[in-house]
Write a protein that holds these residues in place. Structure first.
Motif, PDB file in Angstrom:
ATOM      1  N   MET A  25       0.838  -1.213   0.000  1.00 40.02           N
ATOM      2  CA  MET A  25       0.000   0.000   0.000  1.00 40.02           C
ATOM      3  C   MET A  25       0.871   1.260   0.000  1.00 40.02           C
ATOM      4  O   MET A  25       0.603   2.205  -0.743  1.00 40.02           O
ATOM      5  N   ALA A  26       1.921   1.276   0.811  1.00 38.89           N
ATOM      6  CA  ALA A  26       2.814   2.438   0.874  1.00 38.89           C
ATOM      7  C   ALA A  26       3.504   2.656  -0.475  1.00 38.89           C
ATOM      8  O   ALA A  26       3.645   3.797  -0.923  1.00 38.89           O
ATOM      9  N   CYS A  27       3.906   1.583  -1.123  1.00 39.52           N
ATOM     10  CA  CYS A  27       4.537   1.687  -2.445  1.00 39.52           C
ATOM     11  C   CYS A  27       3.577   2.328  -3.439  1.00 39.52           C
ATOM     12  O   CYS A  27       3.961   3.224  -4.191  1.00 39.52           O
ATOM     13  N   LEU A  28       2.336   1.878  -3.446  1.00 38.75           N
ATOM     14  CA  LEU A  28       1.350   2.437  -4.381  1.00 38.75           C
ATOM     15  C   LEU A  28       1.055   3.902  -4.080  1.00 38.75           C
ATOM     16  O   LEU A  28       0.826   4.693  -4.991  1.00 38.75           O
ATOM     17  N   MET A  29       1.087   4.264  -2.804  1.00 42.83           N
ATOM     18  CA  MET A  29       0.859   5.668  -2.440  1.00 42.83           C
ATOM     19  C   MET A  29       2.004   6.545  -2.930  1.00 42.83           C
ATOM     20  O   MET A  29       1.770   7.661  -3.378  1.00 42.83           O
ATOM     21  N   ASP A  30       3.216   6.041  -2.832  1.00 45.77           N
ATOM     22  CA  ASP A  30       4.394   6.826  -3.187  1.00 45.77           C
ATOM     23  C   ASP A  30       4.663   6.866  -4.685  1.00 45.77           C
ATOM     24  O   ASP A  30       5.351   7.744  -5.168  1.00 45.77           O
ATOM     25  N   HIS A  31       4.134   5.890  -5.419  1.00 42.04           N
ATOM     26  CA  HIS A  31       4.411   5.775  -6.848  1.00 42.04           C
ATOM     27  C   HIS A  31       3.526   6.740  -7.619  1.00 42.04           C
ATOM     28  O   HIS A  31       2.327   6.763  -7.437  1.00 42.04           O
ATOM     29  N   LYS A  32       4.122   7.519  -8.482  1.00 44.75           N
ATOM     30  CA  LYS A  32       3.368   8.519  -9.252  1.00 44.75           C
ATOM     31  C   LYS A  32       2.618   7.909 -10.429  1.00 44.75           C
ATOM     32  O   LYS A  32       1.643   8.440 -10.891  1.00 44.75           O
ATOM     33  N   GLY A  33       3.091   6.780 -10.920  1.00 44.22           N
ATOM     34  CA  GLY A  33       2.464   6.170 -12.086  1.00 44.22           C
ATOM     35  C   GLY A  33       1.604   4.978 -11.714  1.00 44.22           C
ATOM     36  O   GLY A  33       0.969   4.956 -10.665  1.00 44.22           O
TER      37      GLY A  33
END
Length: 140
Positions: A25-33
């Motif tokens: 979830m944190a990765c998806l929040m931080d990822h711009k694309g």
């Protein structure tokens, strides 16, 4: 979304807030694309090398099923993932495969006779063509 918000969103959908699920979830929040499952695994694995590919993929499946994450299917390419926050449609570039958000607008529901006994849960549009960068290169 902070740590508490991630935990609440997971628990609100009946999912335990495991370290690996939190990392996805944190990765998806931080990822711009719109990262692929492999890109998410790589990012999670950099934070926690004990994370396995199978656990990351299983967590993605569970998050999609719970309605917290959306998978954007791109024919001939790896699926891409997106947090289910604001409603939006997608544009997929035929040349580079980039997936971009397109502002949401309501899509008319099909006539009930065309659906037969199907029950529509949701609908979204995926536009396909050339992104701005690829269109500019093609016009040269």
């Amino acid at each position: 979304m902070d740590a508490d918000a991630i935990r609440h969103s997971l628990e609100g959908r009946g999912l335990r807030c495991t370290a690996q699920r939190y990392a996805v979830m944190a990765c998806l929040m931080d990822h711009k694309g719109h990262p692929t499952a492999a890109e998410i695994f790589e990012a999670v694995n950099r934070v926690d090398p004990r994370s396995s590919r199978a656990t990351t993929y299983n967590n993605l499946r569970d998050l999609v099923k719970a309605g917290l994450v959306r998978e954007v299917a791109v024919e001939g390419r790896a699926g891409r993932f997106d947090l289910e926050g604001t409603r939006h449609h997608h544009f997929v570039c035929d040349r580079c495969g980039n997936v971009e958000d397109v502002e949401w607008y309501d899509v008319p529901k099909p006539a009930s006779r065309s659906l037969g006994k199907r029950v529509v849960r949701e609908s979204q549009l995926i536009f396909r063509g050339l992104c701005a960068k690829c269109a500019q290169r093609a016009s040269r």
